[in-house]
Design a protein around this motif. Structure first.
Motif, short mmCIF file in Angstrom:
data_model
loop_
_atom_site.label_atom_id
_atom_site.label_comp_id
_atom_site.label_asym_id
_atom_site.label_seq_id
_atom_site.Cartn_x
_atom_site.Cartn_y
_atom_site.Cartn_z
N ASP A 1 1.01 -1.41 -0.40
CA ASP A 1 0.14 -0.33 -0.37
C ASP A 1 0.63 1.19 0.10
OD1 ASP A 1 -2.27 -1.24 0.24
OD2 ASP A 1 -2.41 -1.31 1.80
N GLU A 2 2.04 1.27 0.44
CA GLU A 2 2.49 2.57 1.43
C GLU A 2 3.63 2.94 -0.76
OE1 GLU A 2 3.09 4.14 2.91
OE2 GLU A 2 2.17 3.73 4.98
N LEU A 3 4.13 1.87 -1.05
CA LEU A 3 4.57 1.77 -2.22
C LEU A 3 3.54 2.62 -3.61
CD1 LEU A 3 7.85 -0.58 -1.55
CD2 LEU A 3 7.93 1.54 -1.37
N ALA A 4 2.87 1.61 -3.07
CA ALA A 4 1.93 2.45 -4.70
C ALA A 4 1.14 3.72 -4.62
CB ALA A 4 0.18 1.22 -4.29
N ALA A 5 1.26 3.85 -3.30
CA ALA A 5 0.94 5.86 -2.93
C ALA A 5 2.40 6.14 -3.14
CB ALA A 5 0.89 5.93 -1.50
N MET A 6 2.77 5.43 -3.42
CA MET A 6 4.04 6.36 -3.69
C MET A 6 4.35 6.43 -5.51
SD MET A 6 7.06 6.91 -1.26
CE MET A 6 7.51 6.93 0.40
N GLY A 7 4.08 5.46 -6.24
CA GLY A 7 3.91 5.86 -7.18
C GLY A 7 3.11 6.33 -7.92
N GLU A 8 2.17 6.81 -7.18
CA GLU A 8 0.88 8.26 -8.00
C GLU A 8 2.20 9.57 -7.87
OE1 GLU A 8 -1.29 7.06 -8.72
OE2 GLU A 8 -1.54 4.69 -8.35
N PRO A 9 1.38 10.53 -8.85
CA PRO A 9 1.98 11.52 -8.46
C PRO A 9 1.63 12.35 -7.05
CG PRO A 9 0.60 11.84 -10.72
CD PRO A 9 0.82 10.26 -10.07
N ALA A 10 2.42 13.01 -6.78
CA ALA A 10 2.04 14.47 -5.57
C ALA A 10 1.32 15.39 -5.93
CB ALA A 10 3.38 14.30 -5.20
N PRO A 11 0.51 16.32 -5.30
CA PRO A 11 -0.74 16.81 -5.20
C PRO A 11 0.19 18.36 -5.13
CG PRO A 11 -0.76 16.30 -3.05
CD PRO A 11 -0.08 15.09 -3.29
N LEU A 12 -0.37 19.31 -4.89
CA LEU A 12 0.68 20.48 -5.06
C LEU A 12 0.51 20.93 -3.69
CD1 LEU A 12 1.97 23.00 -5.98
CD2 LEU A 12 0.31 24.55 -6.85
N ASP A 13 1.24 21.23 -2.78
CA ASP A 13 1.35 21.42 -1.31
C ASP A 13 1.04 23.02 -1.03
OD1 ASP A 13 -0.27 19.25 -0.56
OD2 ASP A 13 1.17 18.61 0.55
N LEU A 14 1.06 24.05 -0.67
CA LEU A 14 0.95 25.66 -0.58
C LEU A 14 1.66 25.49 1.41
CD1 LEU A 14 -1.03 27.60 -2.71
CD2 LEU A 14 2.24 26.64 -3.13
N ARG A 15 2.66 26.51 1.79
CA ARG A 15 2.15 26.74 2.58
C ARG A 15 1.86 28.34 3.33
NH1 ARG A 15 5.46 29.69 5.72
NH2 ARG A 15 7.51 29.51 4.30
#
Length: 434
Positions: free
Chosen positions: A156-170
């Motif tokens: 599950d963790e590596l499947a999530a690692m294989g997905e594109p990341a969202p754009l986060d802003l601070r």
């Protein structure tokens, strides 16, 4: 550009990445597009999407190509195989239609290339006979460490690692509120939602061009993963404090700590790289930060000795494998070597020992990585406490920490569990009498 011309550009970029396997893909892509300024923004995104999709699936694509008789996974075959697995209908004919050699399209498929791709037609990317490291897109040698870290959650963790990341802003509270930042970005056509964990975070659903917006250019927002923001929260830097960012780089966490200090107190941002420290200047100015001093660490420097035991907070954002950032940097999985991990572990221990001497009695040392490996995280902390009995793990005293982590002395974040990049942080307090 036509779809075929975009494919040709993607193949060219992949060829450059194969020729320079130790160079980060994002740096190579930036150079590639700088040298081809005629490629517009939409075409760049399309080309990058092909390349990054190949990088995320590299081991599986290579495995299929080898089984189909290919002596090597060439950029042309990798791109062709990706298109085969992404399409439906008579996909092979569609792929062949892009390799025409006309109007900037890739050259026609050779007879051997056609035979290999024809063998793949009708198969599925995820084959049950794949070895686990291939299926999970990780180096073979790293599997024991990953199993030790995640156990039954590994897939599950590596499947999530294989997905594109969202754009986060601070959101920079020195310049405005989260609501004001969201409204400003919405006027620029970028819709965001508040991050679940960070009190300052905004998340956009997909990668978008933020740097041209008023919110970014005015210093109201910075691009920073939510997990990285939580490392800032764990430090608990307050206005009256003396704070050291020991591995500051270009100052991302320095900016966050200046915000929690309300631009008061004193921060020293250190690094061994002068270009990285110089790169922080413009960011600090844009964010309206003026309580930061920069210091370049050089061999034989007496600076640390003169400031021993003088800081309330010392953040060590240690150099690491970056395994927690694989969503953004899938090529890092292909470049990582066992020798890299062992060298980094030694460097992390050395940096921790040096930084410990700068913490005042009663002060706190915060160790952080963007790694998911216990070898670089909790194992480093146990070894450090074994060498420095004057330090002990304590919960964060920061009011900005989410309730779920308020009582935790360590912070372990991952895409599958938290929707962030992989991050680790440990909060250590020096005994008041030491």
């Amino acid at each position: 550009m036509t779809p075929a011309a975009r494919l040709a550009a993607a193949i060219e970029m992949l060829a450059q990445m194969q020729a320079e396997p130790r160079r980060p893909a994002d740096a190579l892509a930036n150079s590639f597009f700088r040298e081809r300024r005629y490629i517009g923004g939409g075409d760049r995104r399309f080309i990058s999407a092909i390349v990054w999709d190949v990088l995320r699936r590299w081991r599986r694509l290579e495995w299929h190509l080898q089984r189909a008789g290919s002596p090597e996974a060439t950029p042309r075959l990798l791109a062709g195989a990706l298109l085969l697995y992404a399409g439906d209908g008579d996909v092979l004919r569609d792929v062949e239609g892009l390799f025409t050699g006309e109007h900037y399209a890739p050259e026609r498929l050779t007879r051997a290339e056609h035979a290999i791709l024809a063998t793949l037609a009708g198969t599925t990317l995820d084959d049950p006979s794949m070895p686990d490291p291939v299926r999970l897109e990780v180096p073979d040698w790293l599997m024991p460490s990953l199993v030790a870290t995640f156990g039954d959650r590994l897939s599950d963790e590596l499947a999530a690692m294989g997905e594109p990341a969202p754009l986060d802003l601070r959101v920079n509270l020195l310049m405005g509120t989260r609501e004001q930042a969201a409204a400003s970005l919405a006027r620029a056509g970028i819709e965001t939602t508040p991050c679940h964990l960070s009190p300052w975070g905004l998340r956009a659903a997909a990668r978008q061009s933020v740097t041209t917006t008023q919110a970014f250019q005015s210093g109201l927002v910075e691009i920073q993963d939510e997990g990285s923001q939580l490392v800032v929260a764990a430090v608990g830097a307050r206005p009256e404090m003396r704070v050291l960012d020991y591995c500051a780089g270009a100052g991302g966490k320095t900016l966050g700590m200046a915000m929690t200090m309300h631009n008061r107190g004193h921060i020293v941002a250190c690094d061994v790289s002068e270009p990285r420290l110089e790169g922080a200047v413009r960011r600090l100015r844009r964010a309206g930060v003026h309580n930061v001093e920069r210091h370049l660490i050089v061999a034989g420097d007496k600076w640390a000795k003169r400031r021993a035991a003088s800081f309330d907070r010392v953040l060590v954002d240690a150099p690491c494998t970056g395994t927690g950032t694989w969503r953004r940097n899938p090529d890092a999985r292909l470049r990582l070597r066992a020798s890299d991990l062992s060298e980094l572990q030694a460097k992390q221990a050395e940096i921790l020992d040096r930084a410990a001497s700068l913490v005042r009695p009663g002060g706190r040392l915060i160790y952080a990585t963007c790694s998911i490996l216990d070898d670089e995280n909790i194992s480093q902390i146990h070894a450090f406490i074994g060498r420095h009995s004057e330090f002990r793990l304590v919960p964060s005293d920061s009011a900005d920490m989410p309730a779920a982590f308020a009582a935790c002395a360590t912070l372990s974040l991952s895409p599958a569990l938290n929707g962030t990049d992989g991050f680790f942080a440990a909060i250590l307090e020096r005994s008041p009498g030491s």
